[in-house]
Design a protein around this motif. Structure first.
Motif, PDB file in Angstrom:
ATOM      1  N   ASN A 316     -19.626 -21.394  -0.198  1.00 47.70           N
ATOM      2  CA  ASN A 316     -19.642 -21.968  -1.549  1.00 47.70           C
ATOM      3  C   ASN A 316     -21.001 -21.744  -2.223  1.00 47.70           C
ATOM      4  O   ASN A 316     -21.731 -22.675  -2.575  1.00 47.70           O
ATOM      5  N   VAL A 317     -21.313 -20.476  -2.421  1.00 45.97           N
ATOM      6  CA  VAL A 317     -22.626 -20.095  -2.932  1.00 45.97           C
ATOM      7  C   VAL A 317     -22.811 -20.611  -4.365  1.00 45.97           C
ATOM      8  O   VAL A 317     -21.884 -20.594  -5.172  1.00 45.97           O
ATOM      9  N   SER A 318     -24.024 -21.055  -4.647  1.00 48.42           N
ATOM     10  CA  SER A 318     -24.400 -21.447  -6.012  1.00 48.42           C
ATOM     11  C   SER A 318     -25.662 -20.690  -6.417  1.00 48.42           C
ATOM     12  O   SER A 318     -26.244 -19.953  -5.615  1.00 48.42           O
ATOM     13  N   GLU A 319     -26.114 -20.887  -7.685  1.00 45.27           N
ATOM     14  CA  GLU A 319     -27.239 -20.125  -8.204  1.00 45.27           C
ATOM     15  C   GLU A 319     -28.512 -20.347  -7.409  1.00 45.27           C
ATOM     16  O   GLU A 319     -29.338 -19.431  -7.254  1.00 45.27           O
ATOM     17  N   GLU A 320     -28.703 -21.535  -6.849  1.00 40.26           N
ATOM     18  CA  GLU A 320     -29.941 -21.801  -6.093  1.00 40.26           C
ATOM     19  C   GLU A 320     -29.992 -21.068  -4.755  1.00 40.26           C
ATOM     20  O   GLU A 320     -31.034 -21.048  -4.095  1.00 40.26           O
ATOM     21  N   ASP A 321     -28.868 -20.464  -4.335  1.00 40.11           N
ATOM     22  CA  ASP A 321     -28.868 -19.705  -3.088  1.00 40.11           C
ATOM     23  C   ASP A 321     -29.373 -18.277  -3.274  1.00 40.11           C
ATOM     24  O   ASP A 321     -29.483 -17.532  -2.304  1.00 40.11           O
ATOM     25  N   SER A 322     -29.666 -17.854  -4.520  1.00 42.22           N
ATOM     26  CA  SER A 322     -30.220 -16.524  -4.729  1.00 42.22           C
ATOM     27  C   SER A 322     -31.664 -16.497  -4.238  1.00 42.22           C
ATOM     28  O   SER A 322     -32.322 -17.536  -4.102  1.00 42.22           O
ATOM     29  N   GLY A 323     -32.165 -15.306  -3.931  1.00 39.87           N
ATOM     30  CA  GLY A 323     -33.531 -15.157  -3.434  1.00 39.87           C
ATOM     31  C   GLY A 323     -33.585 -14.108  -2.352  1.00 39.87           C
ATOM     32  O   GLY A 323     -32.663 -13.303  -2.162  1.00 39.87           O
ATOM     33  N   GLU A 324     -34.698 -14.123  -1.611  1.00 42.40           N
ATOM     34  CA  GLU A 324     -34.913 -13.139  -0.551  1.00 42.40           C
ATOM     35  C   GLU A 324     -34.732 -13.791   0.811  1.00 42.40           C
ATOM     36  O   GLU A 324     -35.327 -14.827   1.099  1.00 42.40           O
ATOM     37  N   TYR A 325     -33.888 -13.165   1.631  1.00 45.88           N
ATOM     38  CA  TYR A 325     -33.654 -13.594   3.005  1.00 45.88           C
ATOM     39  C   TYR A 325     -34.170 -12.483   3.926  1.00 45.88           C
ATOM     40  O   TYR A 325     -34.108 -11.291   3.573  1.00 45.88           O
ATOM     41  N   PHE A 326     -34.691 -12.874   5.081  1.00 48.16           N
ATOM     42  CA  PHE A 326     -35.071 -11.824   6.027  1.00 48.16           C
ATOM     43  C   PHE A 326     -34.696 -12.254   7.437  1.00 48.16           C
ATOM     44  O   PHE A 326     -34.703 -13.449   7.775  1.00 48.16           O
ATOM     45  N   CYS A 327     -34.341 -11.240   8.232  1.00 51.45           N
ATOM     46  CA  CYS A 327     -33.985 -11.463   9.628  1.00 51.45           C
ATOM     47  C   CYS A 327     -35.080 -10.858  10.500  1.00 51.45           C
ATOM     48  O   CYS A 327     -35.614  -9.780  10.190  1.00 51.45           O
ATOM     49  N   LEU A 328     -35.399 -11.544  11.578  1.00 51.06           N
ATOM     50  CA  LEU A 328     -36.446 -11.118  12.505  1.00 51.06           C
ATOM     51  C   LEU A 328     -35.798 -10.808  13.848  1.00 51.06           C
ATOM     52  O   LEU A 328     -35.153 -11.661  14.459  1.00 51.06           O
ATOM     53  N   ALA A 329     -35.957  -9.540  14.297  1.00 48.22           N
ATOM     54  CA  ALA A 329     -35.446  -9.125  15.601  1.00 48.22           C
ATOM     55  C   ALA A 329     -36.632  -8.977  16.543  1.00 48.22           C
ATOM     56  O   ALA A 329     -37.617  -8.284  16.211  1.00 48.22           O
ATOM     57  N   SER A 330     -36.560  -9.586  17.726  1.00 44.40           N
ATOM     58  CA  SER A 330     -37.707  -9.560  18.632  1.00 44.40           C
ATOM     59  C   SER A 330     -37.244  -9.507  20.073  1.00 44.40           C
ATOM     60  O   SER A 330     -36.188 -10.021  20.430  1.00 44.40           O
ATOM     61  N   ASN A 331     -38.020  -8.833  20.906  1.00 42.24           N
ATOM     62  CA  ASN A 331     -37.929  -8.906  22.360  1.00 42.24           C
ATOM     63  C   ASN A 331     -39.341  -8.905  22.918  1.00 42.24           C
ATOM     64  O   ASN A 331     -40.320  -9.010  22.152  1.00 42.24           O
ATOM     65  N   LYS A 332     -39.495  -8.751  24.213  1.00 42.49           N
ATOM     66  CA  LYS A 332     -40.820  -8.871  24.805  1.00 42.49           C
ATOM     67  C   LYS A 332     -41.730  -7.705  24.443  1.00 42.49           C
ATOM     68  O   LYS A 332     -42.953  -7.770  24.645  1.00 42.49           O
ATOM     69  N   MET A 333     -41.131  -6.636  23.885  1.00 39.94           N
ATOM     70  CA  MET A 333     -41.945  -5.477  23.507  1.00 39.94           C
ATOM     71  C   MET A 333     -42.468  -5.593  22.080  1.00 39.94           C
ATOM     72  O   MET A 333     -43.370  -4.850  21.691  1.00 39.94           O
ATOM     73  N   GLY A 334     -41.905  -6.478  21.267  1.00 37.80           N
ATOM     74  CA  GLY A 334     -42.383  -6.610  19.900  1.00 37.80           C
ATOM     75  C   GLY A 334     -41.305  -7.160  19.012  1.00 37.80           C
ATOM     76  O   GLY A 334     -40.285  -7.700  19.474  1.00 37.80           O
ATOM     77  N   SER A 335     -41.497  -7.046  17.678  1.00 40.48           N
ATOM     78  CA  SER A 335     -40.538  -7.576  16.717  1.00 40.48           C
ATOM     79  C   SER A 335     -40.562  -6.730  15.462  1.00 40.48           C
ATOM     80  O   SER A 335     -41.518  -5.985  15.197  1.00 40.48           O
ATOM     81  N   THR A 336     -39.527  -6.844  14.669  1.00 40.55           N
ATOM     82  CA  THR A 336     -39.413  -6.196  13.366  1.00 40.55           C
ATOM     83  C   THR A 336     -38.537  -7.073  12.495  1.00 40.55           C
ATOM     84  O   THR A 336     -37.747  -7.884  13.007  1.00 40.55           O
ATOM     85  N   ARG A 337     -38.683  -6.929  11.170  1.00 40.18           N
ATOM     86  CA  ARG A 337     -37.872  -7.753  10.274  1.00 40.18           C
ATOM     87  C   ARG A 337     -37.334  -6.911   9.136  1.00 40.18           C
ATOM     88  O   ARG A 337     -37.878  -5.855   8.786  1.00 40.18           O
ATOM     89  N   ARG A 338     -36.275  -7.412   8.517  1.00 35.65           N
ATOM     90  CA  ARG A 338     -35.607  -6.734   7.429  1.00 35.65           C
ATOM     91  C   ARG A 338     -35.382  -7.739   6.314  1.00 35.65           C
ATOM     92  O   ARG A 338     -34.909  -8.857   6.553  1.00 35.65           O
ATOM     93  N   THR A 339     -35.686  -7.351   5.061  1.00 35.27           N
ATOM     94  CA  THR A 339     -35.546  -8.226   3.899  1.00 35.27           C
ATOM     95  C   THR A 339     -34.259  -7.868   3.151  1.00 35.27           C
ATOM     96  O   THR A 339     -33.968  -6.690   2.917  1.00 35.27           O
ATOM     97  N   ILE A 340     -33.512  -8.899   2.770  1.00 34.06           N
ATOM     98  CA  ILE A 340     -32.275  -8.727   2.005  1.00 34.06           C
ATOM     99  C   ILE A 340     -32.393  -9.574   0.748  1.00 34.06           C
ATOM    100  O   ILE A 340     -32.565 -10.795   0.826  1.00 34.06           O
ATOM    101  N   SER A 341     -32.315  -8.932  -0.421  1.00 37.49           N
ATOM    102  CA  SER A 341     -32.405  -9.631  -1.700  1.00 37.49           C
ATOM    103  C   SER A 341     -30.998 -10.016  -2.148  1.00 37.49           C
ATOM    104  O   SER A 341     -30.102  -9.166  -2.229  1.00 37.49           O
ATOM    105  N   VAL A 342     -30.812 -11.282  -2.445  1.00 35.17           N
ATOM    106  CA  VAL A 342     -29.497 -11.815  -2.801  1.00 35.17           C
ATOM    107  C   VAL A 342     -29.500 -12.211  -4.269  1.00 35.17           C
ATOM    108  O   VAL A 342     -30.390 -12.963  -4.724  1.00 35.17           O
ATOM    109  N   ARG A 343     -28.536 -11.695  -5.043  1.00 32.03           N
ATOM    110  CA  ARG A 343     -28.329 -12.062  -6.444  1.00 32.03           C
ATOM    111  C   ARG A 343     -26.986 -12.778  -6.563  1.00 32.03           C
ATOM    112  O   ARG A 343     -25.976 -12.276  -6.059  1.00 32.03           O
ATOM    113  N   VAL A 344     -26.983 -13.908  -7.243  1.00 32.61           N
ATOM    114  CA  VAL A 344     -25.761 -14.694  -7.417  1.00 32.61           C
ATOM    115  C   VAL A 344     -25.301 -14.543  -8.866  1.00 32.61           C
ATOM    116  O   VAL A 344     -26.026 -14.899  -9.799  1.00 32.61           O
TER     117      VAL A 344
END
Length: 1169
Positions: A316-344
């Motif tokens: 039930n998305v509303s206008e306040e749910d817009s913005g930038e989300y990012f996911c962080l993937a990590s293991n013992k060797m390191g980590s990386t992240r990806r940014t996803i821009s959401v427009r409502v």
């Protein structure tokens, strides 16, 4: 124990209800009104091609509206198409394909028009599409070759369907593909491997698409994997290695994203829909995914994680749910992240939907159509389905953007207006009519309704009304003049009166009055206030063991004028009351609680007005589930490590694990306990024996009991060795007088240590110290023959197998066989101790005459005769044993006043020796046993007759009898009296001094030694029983029987004479009748009959009365004596009758004098009287 709070939707429902109270008043259907659309198909209408097509459109109005359709904005002529029809009194289209045709030909955009003389209403534009499930294109897939540890994507690419199919992965044998954080399916249907392992080659991979309407599943050709690896797959130790990847030579890598591609991505979602963000990463070890939102937290009430945290769903998305989300993937060797821009964005949604407008002539009004969206939607007005610009001009109407204003409306202003608001993401279409009426007030609900409500609740009294102009409404209570509004009351636009909190004083009669310029109307509602339903003793949380009985209480207080219903839920579903459950008004009992009974139990106490509920959780302590997945590692010659996965403990912690083993050589299929371990471990090192083909299983134990055994592990055979022990329990005993049998307990599989287990048996005589004799034996027994009688031997038994001999065995002393003793005890002396016991004394025999092990000296004795010459005695031999090498003993339990004979023998393991000289002795006089058959009878209220038999065992010469008796009445006891009788007297009569009291009699016999055992009886409880027996006595006297027979004969002669006279007179009709003799079963006349017996003692139908007055049931062995109601009748010496009231214990005593089959003449006379 908990009283659940009302669910959130309950408050929302109440708010929606209140919102509905403010809506515009509806026009009654008997008044003229424009059309209103009541039902229509959804905007995107997808249909199954196998069924007929149905496009719904229904409307109401007065007069009833007519319908027509447009297709793709052009008039759709229904009459010209033979497949298309319209339902009667409805605009619903039915397209029939039973006679052929393609559904795809009818795809397009449809719109329904409902019209009467007051206007036209429109449906939404309905986009009709036919469901499609295209076939998967055939393709040959080469095996996918990949290095172990590398990432992999298996693409699905399903054929496009309408609607989109559901994707899932299976093997070609239709087994589901296990998914975890390493292997999972993406939202696009592809199968992602964060890193490939060698075990992924175990199966193939096939993408499947399930199509909704056709209920079909299409399967893509399967992928096969070939994994290049540095280690073979069957290296089980590496599979369970704590650092599995490095142990298998797989290079560890930092995470990288497989989906989405690129460093950043964007996603657009419409308001009110679900937002699904997905991040799938590769890496070694498998990376973990964590989600964040830039500049704020994730909405906890709407956000949830799916697909092992690889997907974030926000509902039930509303206008306040817009913005930038990012996911962080990590293991013992390191980590990386990806940014996803959401427009409502937003399709149009209502801020103020236009409502029907009801006006009186000359009134003003307005229609408002306000909507919002992203981008901002445009508004278009129509009237009766035509653009407002092309409609005839109306001077009373003014359009101001999203509002139409009406001034001084007249009858000609009636019409249906449409507001269409749209943007690039969708549209909204609303119909609102303008009706101009001149109607006095009228009530629309039944009159004098009864409303029952619960104390302290909020309630609403409805008073639907109509009128034009819109009437004003006022409420009054109990005829009082003040209007009810404000404070605890609130009146809504539609006429409903809300009472915010009901009190007892709110009970009464409420009157609603609707008034306009044309008149007024009123209605009454009677309000009754009831007490609330409350559970005052709630069920409590309980923890119980499986198999026990549990009771859940639910005690309720409610208004007595309302019917109460108590029901139960289990895990929020209706509870089925089976034969193990018992439901009562205030409790629920479960017998033999099982694991499936665990869960939450909700007691619902409800009336027709309200309900209360209480919840409790039942925890069932059950036996643990069996352990699983047993694995053997660290294999060694004398040990192995066993690992298992624990099963569910079923709410009772596991305290122990029992490891059992089975071997297939000595006892195949038989399981033995090996060891026991604490419940906190799931891996243990087991010590093993050589040359055993082991198989293990594990049993979990908790406080409730033991689990079922786990499935067996794989087998493991240890190498052989020489025995490390010898057989136990070695014995040497003779089974005959010239042999010795050597036996031992054979060794089991875990002590054999090698093949061909055998035993080396050695023996020699102990005194001579001769050389050892030996023999090799494969069983557990060896017999040495030609041995002297009972001499000691030294014995050794040593184990040996193909790997060697066991340790030097211990020496055991055994004996050869025994022979019967050769001598008897001498100089046997007897001394009489009392009337039932004697003492014995004898000289021991020489040891060499025993010829074995002396077990005991034994005395054989028998009763030769009694000193009472007329008493018969049994001469059965009895024995008394005196264990060991003893010289004296006592023989007891003898009969007094008797002649006995006695002999003695020596006993060894073989048996008895010769008997000694026979000795005679006589026991002195003793006290007698109790008198037999002590009977108490009461022939009349003044006397009690006693009778008894001599004792079974006089034990001497009887000198007389002693009788003690005492009167008693309840707890009061009178003075005890004593009577002594001669030994020949067996009867006595007591004259009652008190006719009310009962008597307790105690009788004993005497010899010169003293009084013996006493017997006690009591007189009967009810005097009526004595009177009944007394009457029975009279009816069994000979003179009385003869008198009654004479009277019966005389009456019979008189009757015959009477019949003859009647037949001769000719005044009466003659009727032939068969003479039937009278019997006791014939019914008595009410006048003149008289019965001396109690009502309870009347003969039953089919019974006969005996001459002594007792009832004899035909074909039955039961007697009233068995139930204490009577007994055998006897005549005393003086001719008086003695009744018997005591309950007899022997069958012989319960049998009375048998009566003949003839009916008692007394009863016959009574029946004729």
């Amino acid at each position: 124990m908990a009283r659940p709070q009302p669910p959130p939707w309950a408050h929302a429902a109440f708010l929606l209800c209140l919102l509905g109270l403010g809506r515009a008043i509806k026009i009654p259907m008997d008044l003229s009104q424009p059309p209103t659309i009541t039902k229509q198909s959804e905007k995107d209408h997808i249909v199954d091609p196998r069924d007929n097509i149905l496009i719904e459109c229904e409307a109401k109005g007065n007069p009833a509206p007519s319908f027509h359709w447009t297709r793709n904005s052009k008039f759709f002529n229904v009459a010209k198409d033979p497949r298309v029809s319209m339902r009667r009194r409805s605009g619903t289209l039915v397209i029939d394909f039973r006679s052929g045709g393609r559904p795809e030909e009818y795809e397009g955009e449809y719109q329904c028009f409902a019209r009467n003389k007051f206007g036209t209403a429109l449906s939404n534009r309905i986009h009709l599409q036919v469901s499609k499930s295209p076939l998967w294109p055939k393709e040959n897939l080469d095996p996918v070759v990949v290095q172990e540890g590398a990432p992999l994507i298996l693409q699905c690419n399903p054929p496009p369907g309408l609607p989109s199919p559901v994707i899932f992965w299976m093997s070609s044998s239709m087994e589901p593909i296990p998914q975890d954080k390493r292997v999972s399916q993406g939202h696009n249907g592809d199968l992602y491997f964060s890193n490939v392992m060698v075990q992924d080659m175990q199966t193939d991979y096939s993408c499947n698409a399930r199509f909704h309407f056709t209920h079909t599943i299409q399967q893509k050709n399967p992928f096969t994997l070939k994994v290049l690896t540095n280690h073979p797959y069957n290296d089980s130790s590496l599979r369970n290695h704590p650092d599995m990847y490095s142990a298998r030579g797989v290079a560890e890598r930092t995470p990288s994203f497989m989906y989405p591609q690129g460093s950043t991505s964007s996603q657009m979602v419409l308001r009110g829909m679900d937002l699904l963000l997905e991040c799938i990463a590769s890496g070694v070890p498998t990376p973990d995914i964590v989600w964040y939102k830039k500049g704020g937290d994730l909405p906890s009430d709407k956000a949830k994680f799916e697909n092992f945290n690889k997907a974030l769903r926000i509902t039930n998305v509303s206008e306040e749910d817009s913005g930038e989300y990012f996911c962080l993937a990590s293991n013992k060797m390191g980590s990386t992240r990806r940014t996803i821009s959401v427009r409502v964005k937003a399709a149009p949604y209502w801020l103020d939907e236009p409502k029907n407008l009801i006006l009186a002539p000359g009134e003003d009004g307005r229609l408002v159509c306000r909507a919002n969206g992203n981008p901002k939607p445009t508004v278009q007005w129509m009237v009766n389905g035509e653009p407002l610009q092309s409609a005839p001009p109306n001077p009373n109407r003014e359009v101001a953007g999203d509002t139409i204003i009406f001034r001084d409306t007249q009858i000609s202003s009636r019409a249906v207006y449409q507001c269409n608001t749209s943007n690039e993401h969708g549209y909204l279409l609303a119909n609102a009519f303008v009706s101009v009426l001149d109607v006095p007030p009228r009530m629309l609900s039944p009159r004098n309704q009864l409303i029952r409500v619960i104390l302290y609740n909020r309630t609403r009294l409805d008073c639907p009304f109509f009128g034009s102009p819109i009437p004003t409404l006022r409420w009054f209570k109990n005829g009082q003049g003040s209007n009810l509004d404000g404070g605890n009351y609130h009146v809504y636009e539609n006429g409903s009166l809300e009472i915010k909190m009901i009190r007892k004083e709110d009970q009464g009669i409420y009157t609603c009055v609707a008034t306009n310029i044309l008149g007024k109307a009123e209605n009454q509602v009677r309000l009754e206030v009831k007490d609330p339903t409350r559970i005052y003793r709630m069920p409590e949380d309980q923890i119980v063991k499986r198999g026990t009985t549990v009771q859940l209480e639910c005690r309720v207080k409610h208004d007595p004028s309302l019917k109460l219903t108590v029901s139960w839920l289990k895990d929020d579903e209706p509870l089925y009351i089976g034969n193990r459950m018992k439901k009562e008004d205030d409790s629920l009992t479960i017998f033999g609680v099982a694991e499936r009974d665990q869960g939450s139990y909700t007691c619902i106490a409800s009336t027709e007005l309200d309900q209360d509920l209480a919840k409790a959780y039942l925890t069932v302590l059950g036996r643990p589930d069996r352990p699983r997945d047993l694995e053997l590692t660290d294999l060694a010659e004398r040990s192995v490590r066993l690992t298992w996965i624990p099963g569910d403990d079923n709410n009772s912690p596991i305290t122990d694990y029992v490891v059992q083993f089975e071997e297939d050589q000595f006892q195949p299929g038989v399981w033995h306990d090996h060891s026991k371990f604490p419940g906190s471990v799931n891996s243990a090192v087991l010590q093993l024996s050589p040359y055993v083909n082991y198989q293990f299983r594990v049993i979990a134990v908790n406080e409730v009991g033991s689990s079922h055994p786990s499935l067996p592990s794989e087998r493991y055979r240890t190498s052989g060795a020489a025995p490390e022990s010898n057989p136990s329990d070695v014995k040497g005993e003779g089974s005959r007088k010239n042999n010795m049998e050597i036996t031992w307990t054979p060794m089991n599989a875990t002590s054999a240590f090698g093949p061909n287990l055998r035993y080396i048996v050695k023996w020699r005589r102990r005194e001579t110290r001769e050389t050892w004799n030996n023999a090799t034996v494969w069983g557990s027994r060896y017999v040495v023959g030609q041995t002297p009688v009972y001499v000691p031997y030294e014995i050794r038994v040593q184990a040996e197998n193909d790997f060697g001999k066991g340790p030097e065995p211990d020496t055991v002393i055994g004996y050869s066989g025994e022979d019967y003793p050769r001598a008897a005890p001498t100089d046997v002396k007897i001394r009489v101790l009392n009337s039932t016991a004697i003492s014995l004394q004898w000289n021991r025999v020489y040891p060499d005459t025993v010829q074995g092990q002396l077990r005991e000296y034994r005395a054989y004795y028998w009763r030769e005769s009694s000193l009472l010459k007329s008493l018969w005695v049994s001469q059965k031999r009895q024995q008394a044993s005196f264990s060991g090498d003893r010289l004296r003993g006592v023989v007891s339990r003898l009969f007094p006043y008797s002649n006995y004979k006695l002999e003695m023998v020596v006993v060894n393991g073989r048996g008895d020796g010769p008997r000694s000289e026979t000795k005679e002795f006589t026991t002195p006089e003793g006290v007698p046993s109790a008198p037999r058959r002590f009977r108490v009878r009461q022939p009349n209220p003044q006397t009690i007759n006693l009778e008894w038999d001599h004792p079974e065992h006089p034990n001497g010469i009887l000198t007389g009898y002693s009788l003690r008796y005492v009167p008693f009445n309840g707890t009061k006891v009178g003075k005890q009296m004593v009577e002594n009788f001669s030994p020949n007297q067996t009867k006595f009569t007591v004259q009652r001094a008190d006719p009310v009291s009962r008597y307790r009699f105690t009788l004993s016999a005497r010899t010169q030694v003293g009084s013996g055992e006493a017997v006690t009886e009591e007189s009967p409880a009810s005097p009526n029983e004595a009177y009944t027996n007394n009457r029975a006595y009279v009816t069994t006297q000979g003179w009385f029987i003869g008198l009654m027979c004479a009277i019966a004969l005389l009456v019979l002669i008189l009757l015959i004479v009477c019949f003859i006279k009647r037949s001769r007179g000719g005044k009466y009709p003659v009727r032939e009748k068969k003479d039937v003799p009278l019997g006791p079963e014939d019914p008595k006349e009410e006048d003149g009959s008289f019965d001396y017996s109690d009502e309870d003692n009347k003969p039953l139908q089919g019974s006969q009365t005996s001459l002594d007055g007792t009832i004899k049931q035909q074909e039955s062995d039961d007697s009233l004596v068995d139930y204490g109601e009577g007994g055998e009748g006897q005549f005393n010496e003086d001719g008086s009758f003695i009744g018997q009231y005591t309950v007899k214990k022997d069958k012989e005593e319960t049998e009375g004098n048998e009566s003949s089959e003839a009916t008692s003449p007394v009863n016959a006379i009574y029946s004729l009287a």
